[in-house]
Scaffold this motif. Structure first.
Motif, PDB file in Angstrom:
ATOM      1  N   GLN A 129       0.829  -1.203   0.000  1.00  0.00           N
ATOM      2  CA  GLN A 129       0.000   0.000   0.000  1.00  0.00           C
ATOM      3  C   GLN A 129       0.865   1.256   0.000  1.00  0.00           C
ATOM      4  N   GLN A 130       1.938   1.249   0.781  1.00  0.00           N
ATOM      5  CA  GLN A 130       2.835   2.393   0.817  1.00  0.00           C
ATOM      6  C   GLN A 130       3.551   2.555  -0.517  1.00  0.00           C
ATOM      7  N   GLN A 131       3.855   1.442  -1.154  1.00  0.00           N
ATOM      8  CA  GLN A 131       4.485   1.485  -2.474  1.00  0.00           C
ATOM      9  C   GLN A 131       3.571   2.172  -3.489  1.00  0.00           C
ATOM     10  N   SER A 132       2.268   1.866  -3.411  1.00  0.00           N
ATOM     11  CA  SER A 132       1.308   2.488  -4.329  1.00  0.00           C
ATOM     12  C   SER A 132       1.178   3.992  -4.062  1.00  0.00           C
ATOM     13  N   ILE A 133       1.170   4.378  -2.788  1.00  0.00           N
ATOM     14  CA  ILE A 133       1.107   5.795  -2.442  1.00  0.00           C
ATOM     15  C   ILE A 133       2.335   6.527  -2.971  1.00  0.00           C
ATOM     16  N   SER A 134       3.495   5.918  -2.817  1.00  0.00           N
ATOM     17  CA  SER A 134       4.728   6.535  -3.300  1.00  0.00           C
ATOM     18  C   SER A 134       4.718   6.670  -4.815  1.00  0.00           C
ATOM     19  N   TYR A 135       4.155   5.682  -5.488  1.00  0.00           N
ATOM     20  CA  TYR A 135       4.066   5.732  -6.948  1.00  0.00           C
ATOM     21  C   TYR A 135       3.179   6.905  -7.379  1.00  0.00           C
ATOM     22  N   PHE A 136       2.067   7.084  -6.685  1.00  0.00           N
ATOM     23  CA  PHE A 136       1.178   8.212  -6.983  1.00  0.00           C
ATOM     24  C   PHE A 136       1.911   9.537  -6.790  1.00  0.00           C
ATOM     25  N   THR A 138       4.965  10.180  -6.987  1.00  0.00           N
ATOM     26  CA  THR A 138       6.056  10.353  -7.945  1.00  0.00           C
ATOM     27  C   THR A 138       5.563  10.564  -9.366  1.00  0.00           C
ATOM     28  N   HIS A 139       4.482   9.862  -9.765  1.00  0.00           N
ATOM     29  CA  HIS A 139       4.090   9.809 -11.164  1.00  0.00           C
ATOM     30  C   HIS A 139       2.798  10.544 -11.516  1.00  0.00           C
ATOM     31  N   ALA A 140       1.941  10.828 -10.559  1.00  0.00           N
ATOM     32  CA  ALA A 140       0.668  11.487 -10.878  1.00  0.00           C
ATOM     33  C   ALA A 140       0.911  12.924 -11.331  1.00  0.00           C
ATOM     34  N   SER A 141       0.022  13.405 -12.201  1.00  0.00           N
ATOM     35  CA  SER A 141       0.123  14.773 -12.685  1.00  0.00           C
ATOM     36  C   SER A 141      -0.226  15.759 -11.576  1.00  0.00           C
ATOM     37  N   ALA A 142       0.163  17.010 -11.789  1.00  0.00           N
ATOM     38  CA  ALA A 142      -0.131  18.050 -10.797  1.00  0.00           C
ATOM     39  C   ALA A 142      -1.636  18.232 -10.636  1.00  0.00           C
ATOM     40  N   GLY A 143      -2.377  18.167 -11.742  1.00  0.00           N
ATOM     41  CA  GLY A 143      -3.832  18.319 -11.674  1.00  0.00           C
ATOM     42  C   GLY A 143      -4.483  17.194 -10.900  1.00  0.00           C
ATOM     43  N   ARG A 144      -3.987  15.987 -11.108  1.00  0.00           N
ATOM     44  CA  ARG A 144      -4.532  14.824 -10.384  1.00  0.00           C
ATOM     45  C   ARG A 144      -4.253  14.958  -8.883  1.00  0.00           C
ATOM     46  N   LYS A 145      -3.070  15.371  -8.545  1.00  0.00           N
ATOM     47  CA  LYS A 145      -2.714  15.522  -7.133  1.00  0.00           C
ATOM     48  C   LYS A 145      -3.569  16.607  -6.467  1.00  0.00           C
ATOM     49  N   LYS A 146      -3.797  17.683  -7.180  1.00  0.00           N
ATOM     50  CA  LYS A 146      -4.610  18.768  -6.622  1.00  0.00           C
ATOM     51  C   LYS A 146      -6.041  18.301  -6.396  1.00  0.00           C
ATOM     52  N   GLN A 147      -6.591  17.554  -7.360  1.00  0.00           N
ATOM     53  CA  GLN A 147      -7.945  17.027  -7.217  1.00  0.00           C
ATOM     54  C   GLN A 147      -8.038  16.104  -6.009  1.00  0.00           C
ATOM     55  N   PHE A 148      -7.031  15.270  -5.835  1.00  0.00           N
ATOM     56  CA  PHE A 148      -7.016  14.352  -4.696  1.00  0.00           C
ATOM     57  C   PHE A 148      -6.994  15.115  -3.373  1.00  0.00           C
ATOM     58  N   TYR A 233      -4.031   4.037  -9.571  1.00  0.00           N
ATOM     59  CA  TYR A 233      -3.049   4.315  -8.531  1.00  0.00           C
ATOM     60  C   TYR A 233      -3.369   3.610  -7.215  1.00  0.00           C
ATOM     61  N   LEU A 234      -4.581   3.083  -7.084  1.00  0.00           N
ATOM     62  CA  LEU A 234      -4.930   2.378  -5.849  1.00  0.00           C
ATOM     63  C   LEU A 234      -4.065   1.142  -5.649  1.00  0.00           C
ATOM     64  N   VAL A 235      -3.706   0.481  -6.742  1.00  0.00           N
ATOM     65  CA  VAL A 235      -2.937  -0.767  -6.657  1.00  0.00           C
ATOM     66  C   VAL A 235      -1.679  -0.692  -7.521  1.00  0.00           C
ATOM     67  N   ALA A 236      -1.213   0.519  -7.769  1.00  0.00           N
ATOM     68  CA  ALA A 236      -0.051   0.746  -8.633  1.00  0.00           C
ATOM     69  C   ALA A 236       1.245   0.232  -7.983  1.00  0.00           C
ATOM     70  N   PRO A 237       2.243   0.007  -8.858  1.00  0.00           N
ATOM     71  CA  PRO A 237       2.230   0.113 -10.317  1.00  0.00           C
ATOM     72  C   PRO A 237       1.858  -1.212 -10.973  1.00  0.00           C
ATOM     73  N   VAL A 238       1.543  -1.170 -12.254  1.00  0.00           N
ATOM     74  CA  VAL A 238       1.215  -2.410 -12.969  1.00  0.00           C
ATOM     75  C   VAL A 238       2.425  -3.338 -13.024  1.00  0.00           C
TER      76      VAL A 238
END
Length: 281
Positions: A129-136, A138-148, A233-238
């Motif tokens: 779970q922490q790995q998936s959070i870290s992936y988000f 690192t890799h999510a766009s700025a817009g996605r992070k702001k929405q979250f 991103y809930l279960v990232a990365p593929v």
């Protein structure tokens, strides 16, 4: 769509059937999951949506942990198969329900023709779970992070107002982790879905953390379909599923414009891939 009810060891579990043809048993919520799969798919297969105890009504008070182990869930699925007079089924599990589907296939291989595992990580351990959070992060766009950030700020208030639906509130407020279109509001998908939080907390927090699906697929020597969303991103990365790439009975498909729900986000392509795989000898 008609809902029917069965009683398993003091739990009332609903199920509904949509379409005709080869049966696909979809474990989860009989209210939530019919909203995700297309009408087109039900024209090719008989989709059977089955509650598990986390979404069922309990007549047991108080419940004990032994009432909702993964083994109990497996036995409920087997009872449903018998009630529905099914011989061989294709069993489908999405997200955490993939652990239930795989556990059933391992326990009752004689009744399972194929297994479909959608949008799940191989394990639900804290480390993963922490790995998936870290992936988000690192890799999510700025817009996605702001929405979250905007959405998750409302979660505490949601839970205070309706604590019994904590799981539902979390799923809705995690939309930026869940959908290719990170502005999508999934609230309508979860209308009228009730949860038993004691059961869900145990399954997702304990039982699924002890499982490793990438290892279990080697023990089940029948066709397995692993469907993943590139933006899930809930279960990232593929890449967590790279270990099954050389397993001959496993077919892995990555949906490039999907998050956690490719059957909803890319329905035509999802149906095409699934139908093709199921009909393949």
């Amino acid at each position: 769509m008609t809902y029917n009810k069965m009683v398993c060891d003091g739990f009332e579990l609903n199920y509904c059937i949509k379409g005709h043809g080869q049966p696909i048993l979809i474990v989860g919520s009989s209210i939530y999951y019919p909203r995700l799969f297309s009408q087109e798919l039900s024209q090719h297969f008989q989709l059977i949506f089955l509650d598990h105890r986390g979404f069922g009504k309990s007549t047991k008070r108080p419940m004990k942990q032994e009432d909702y182990t993964l083994d109990k869930i497996v036995e409920d699925i087997e009872q449903a198969r018998q009630i529905l007079k099914l011989d061989n089924v294709i069993i489908l599990g999405h997200s955490g329900h993939a652990f239930m589907a795989m556990a059933y296939a391992i326990a009752y291989p004689q009744h399972v023709e194929k297994v479909i595992l959608l949008n799940t990580a191989p394990t639900n351990s804290q480390e993963r779970q922490q790995q998936s959070i870290s992936y988000f992060e690192t890799h999510a766009s700025a817009g996605r992070k702001k929405q979250f950030e905007q959405d998750i700020a409302l979660l505490e208030q949601d839970i205070e107002q309706d604590p019994k639906r904590r799981f539902v509130h979390m799923c809705i407020r995690m939309g930026a982790h869940s959908f290719y279109d990170y502005t999508f509001n999934a609230a309508s998908m979860w209308e009228d879905v009730d949860t038993n939080m004691e059961i869900i907390d145990y399954l997702w927090g304990v039982a699924f953390a002890q499982q490793n699906l990438s290892q279990l697929v080697h023990q089940f020597h029948k066709p397995i379909f692993v469907g993943l969303g590139k933006y899930d991103y809930l279960v990232a990365p593929v890449a967590l599923w790279e270990t099954v790439d050389q397993v001959p009975h496993v077919t892995k498909v990555i949906f490039e414009k999907s998050g956690h729900n490719p059957m909803f986000e890319e329905p035509a392509y999802f149906d095409e891939q699934l139908i093709q795989w199921i009909k393949k000898e």
